[in-house]
Enzyme design. Structure first.
Site, PDB file in Angstrom:
ATOM      1  N   SER A  71      17.887 -56.417  -8.324  1.00  0.00           N
ATOM      2  CA  SER A  71      16.810 -56.918  -7.450  1.00  0.00           C
ATOM      3  C   SER A  71      16.437 -58.332  -7.873  1.00  0.00           C
ATOM      4  O   SER A  71      16.604 -58.700  -9.044  1.00  0.00           O
ATOM      5  CB  SER A  71      15.582 -56.021  -7.585  1.00  0.00           C
ATOM      6  OG  SER A  71      14.503 -56.546  -6.850  1.00  0.00           O
ATOM      7  N   TYR A 110       9.032 -51.394 -13.175  1.00  0.00           N
ATOM      8  CA  TYR A 110      10.101 -51.559 -12.180  1.00  0.00           C
ATOM      9  C   TYR A 110      10.818 -52.894 -12.380  1.00  0.00           C
ATOM     10  O   TYR A 110      12.053 -52.952 -12.422  1.00  0.00           O
ATOM     11  CB  TYR A 110       9.537 -51.469 -10.757  1.00  0.00           C
ATOM     12  CG  TYR A 110      10.601 -51.730  -9.717  1.00  0.00           C
ATOM     13  CD1 TYR A 110      11.601 -50.795  -9.471  1.00  0.00           C
ATOM     14  CD2 TYR A 110      10.652 -52.936  -9.009  1.00  0.00           C
ATOM     15  CE1 TYR A 110      12.609 -51.036  -8.542  1.00  0.00           C
ATOM     16  CE2 TYR A 110      11.650 -53.189  -8.079  1.00  0.00           C
ATOM     17  CZ  TYR A 110      12.622 -52.237  -7.853  1.00  0.00           C
ATOM     18  OH  TYR A 110      13.626 -52.485  -6.944  1.00  0.00           O
TER      19      TYR A 110
HETATM   20  N1  LIG Z   1      13.780 -52.022  -0.386  1.00  0.00           N
HETATM   21  C1  LIG Z   1      13.540 -53.060  -1.152  1.00  0.00           C
HETATM   22  O1  LIG Z   1      12.653 -53.884  -0.894  1.00  0.00           O
HETATM   23  C2  LIG Z   1      14.414 -53.293  -2.380  1.00  0.00           C
HETATM   24  C3  LIG Z   1      14.469 -54.603  -2.921  1.00  0.00           C
HETATM   25  C4  LIG Z   1      15.269 -54.832  -4.039  1.00  0.00           C
HETATM   26  C5  LIG Z   1      15.997 -53.793  -4.596  1.00  0.00           C
HETATM   27  N2  LIG Z   1      15.924 -52.541  -4.064  1.00  0.00           N
HETATM   28  C6  LIG Z   1      16.700 -51.462  -4.704  1.00  0.00           C
HETATM   29  O2  LIG Z   1      17.566 -50.900  -3.747  1.00  0.00           O
HETATM   30  C7  LIG Z   1      17.927 -49.582  -4.149  1.00  0.00           C
HETATM   31  C8  LIG Z   1      17.826 -48.673  -2.933  1.00  0.00           C
HETATM   32  O3  LIG Z   1      16.487 -48.620  -2.507  1.00  0.00           O
HETATM   33  P1  LIG Z   1      16.073 -48.565  -0.966  1.00  0.00           P
HETATM   34  O4  LIG Z   1      15.341 -49.803  -0.654  1.00  0.00           O
HETATM   35  O5  LIG Z   1      17.214 -48.207  -0.127  1.00  0.00           O
HETATM   36  O6  LIG Z   1      14.985 -47.400  -1.040  1.00  0.00           O
HETATM   37  P2  LIG Z   1      14.958 -45.918  -0.455  1.00  0.00           P
HETATM   38  O7  LIG Z   1      15.150 -45.933   1.030  1.00  0.00           O
HETATM   39  O8  LIG Z   1      13.704 -45.318  -0.998  1.00  0.00           O
HETATM   40  O9  LIG Z   1      16.227 -45.219  -1.125  1.00  0.00           O
HETATM   41  C9  LIG Z   1      16.240 -44.798  -2.472  1.00  0.00           C
HETATM   42  C10 LIG Z   1      17.376 -43.811  -2.679  1.00  0.00           C
HETATM   43  O10 LIG Z   1      17.360 -43.407  -4.058  1.00  0.00           O
HETATM   44  C11 LIG Z   1      17.404 -41.986  -4.102  1.00  0.00           C
HETATM   45  N3  LIG Z   1      16.706 -41.446  -5.258  1.00  0.00           N
HETATM   46  C12 LIG Z   1      15.402 -41.635  -5.588  1.00  0.00           C
HETATM   47  N4  LIG Z   1      15.100 -40.920  -6.687  1.00  0.00           N
HETATM   48  C13 LIG Z   1      16.239 -40.261  -7.038  1.00  0.00           C
HETATM   49  C14 LIG Z   1      16.558 -39.348  -8.077  1.00  0.00           C
HETATM   50  N5  LIG Z   1      15.628 -38.964  -8.974  1.00  0.00           N
HETATM   51  N6  LIG Z   1      17.817 -38.862  -8.159  1.00  0.00           N
HETATM   52  C15 LIG Z   1      18.749 -39.224  -7.241  1.00  0.00           C
HETATM   53  N7  LIG Z   1      18.505 -40.094  -6.238  1.00  0.00           N
HETATM   54  C16 LIG Z   1      17.260 -40.595  -6.138  1.00  0.00           C
HETATM   55  C17 LIG Z   1      16.712 -41.539  -2.813  1.00  0.00           C
HETATM   56  O11 LIG Z   1      17.161 -40.237  -2.424  1.00  0.00           O
HETATM   57  P3  LIG Z   1      16.356 -38.866  -2.608  1.00  0.00           P
HETATM   58  O12 LIG Z   1      14.908 -39.165  -2.429  1.00  0.00           O
HETATM   59  O13 LIG Z   1      16.959 -38.006  -1.541  1.00  0.00           O
HETATM   60  O14 LIG Z   1      16.706 -38.407  -3.985  1.00  0.00           O
HETATM   61  C18 LIG Z   1      17.227 -42.570  -1.825  1.00  0.00           C
HETATM   62  O15 LIG Z   1      18.482 -42.179  -1.331  1.00  0.00           O
HETATM   63  C19 LIG Z   1      16.968 -49.222  -5.289  1.00  0.00           C
HETATM   64  O16 LIG Z   1      17.657 -49.338  -6.515  1.00  0.00           O
HETATM   65  C20 LIG Z   1      15.881 -50.279  -5.203  1.00  0.00           C
HETATM   66  O17 LIG Z   1      15.285 -50.528  -6.438  1.00  0.00           O
HETATM   67  C21 LIG Z   1      15.159 -52.274  -2.954  1.00  0.00           C
END
Ligand SMILES: NC(=O)c1ccc[n+]([C@@H]2O[C@H](COP(=O)([O-])OP(=O)(O)OC[C@H]3O[C@@H](n4cnc5c(N)ncnc54)[C@H](OP(=O)(O)O)[C@@H]3O)[C@@H](O)[C@H]2O)c1
Length: 274
Positions: free
Chosen positions: A139, A152
């Site tokens: 990120s 985080y």
């Molecule tokens: N969205 C943003 O603004 C942003 C910005 C920078 C980086 N990121 C990074 O992008 C990545 C994906 O995030 P996203 O934005 O797509 O968010 P998201 O829609 O909340 O997706 C997160 C994913 O992680 C899984 N997850 C959460 N806890 C888990 C656990 N204990 N075991 C296994 N899987 C788990 C969730 O699935 P389940 O709940 O089904 O387990 C979901 O599939 C993350 O690493 C996040 O830090 C996001």
């Protein structure tokens, strides 16, 4: 190409879209997350639309030993991913001393430990075979300290740093490591982290699909670290180099602050206005 990709966090957001993009490249998949029904729906859709083979494993990767158990199951089924996408992660808004320590510890186990262990368990074989790709979702948060999301931001600093170091170590081995650094993105992330009302999540954000396409293409090109979006690139490559660190931290703190609730005028004033 029908290379097998293991994608963590494939039930929503960026991970789900990475799975779709990989299937569009005719790649087979192992989808991992906790919400099995969502993974099963996605798997059915990808099998139907692209004729690829998709395996679903519902796992909580924040559990100690989860990565080793997952790889043991892959080994038993003779599944050998040529692509590892460490995407699962979550955030948590608040001041550290007021937060639930156990939730922060779970975050470190998911965002850091599971990512490091899955990499450590799958990488030696990739190196032996002289081919493989790893895409870690870091990120822009990993480039600065993040007041009100201190843990985080620190987990993402680990992901960014670890990935770039591995990319350097693996030069010439046929294995590449790419770290994708998105800024605020449309997904379920903000709601899960209680970030919806923060300044950083106001306004238009790129879709998970845009970010996934960019990350996947960068992985195929073997890039080491990529920042998504020109505004974020300008901020990261220019802003962070010229601005003093303390000023940057103050800006981040402001971006992490929430919109103040409107203060009701005193009752006398309300009557005068009314
Ligand atoms: N969205 C943003 O603004 C942003 C910005 C920078 C980086 N990121 C990074 O992008 C990545 C994906 O995030 P996203 O934005 O797509 O968010 P998201 O829609 O909340 O997706 C997160 C994913 O992680 C899984 N997850 C959460 N806890 C888990 C656990 N204990 N075991 C296994 N899987 C788990 C969730 O699935 P389940 O709940 O089904 O387990 C979901 O599939 C993350 O690493 C996040 O830090 C996001």
């Amino acid at each position: 190409m029908s290379e097998l990709a293991l994608i963590t966090g494939a039930s929503s957001g960026i991970g789900r879209e990475l799975a779709v993009v990989h299937a569009e490249h005719r790649g087979d998949l192992v989808l991992v997350a906790r919400r099995e029904a969502r993974l099963a729906d996605l798997a059915d859709r990808l099998r139907g639309d692209h004729g690829v083979t998709v395996y679903v494993l519902d796992r909580d990767l924040s559990e100690p030993g989860a990565a080793a158990a997952l790889v043991a199951d892959l080994d038993r089924a003779d599944l050998k991913p040529a692509i590892l996408i460490n995407n699962a992660g979550f955030g948590y808004w608040g001041r550290f001393h007021e937060q639930d320590l156990a939730r922060n510890a779970r975050m470190v186990r998911l965002n850091v430990t599971a990512l490091m262990e899955l990499t450590g368990l799958l990488l030696p074989r990739m190196v032996r075979h002289g081919r493989g790709r790893i895409l870690n979702v870091g990120s822009t948060a990993g480039m600065v300290p993040g007041p009100r999301q201190s843990v985080y931001y620190a987990t993402k600093a680990f992901v960014n740093s670890f990935s770039q170091a591995l990319a350097a170590e693996l030069q010439g081995t046929g294995v590449t490591v790419t770290v994708l650094c998105p800024g605020p993105t449309e997904s379920e992330f903000a709601a899960a982290a209680d970030l919806q009302d923060t300044r950083s999540f106001r306004g238009r954000r790129p879709s998970s699909r845009e970010v996934a396409e960019y990350g996947y293409a960068s992985m195929l090109r073997g890039k080491d670290l990529v920042v998504h979006g020109w505004q974020m690139k300008t901020l990261m490559y220019l802003g962070l180099r010229v601005a003093p660190r303390r000023a940057v931290i103050r800006v981040v703190e402001r971006l992490q602050s929430k919109r103040e609730a409107p203060v009701a005028p005193p009752s006398g004033e309300r009557r005068r206005r009314g």
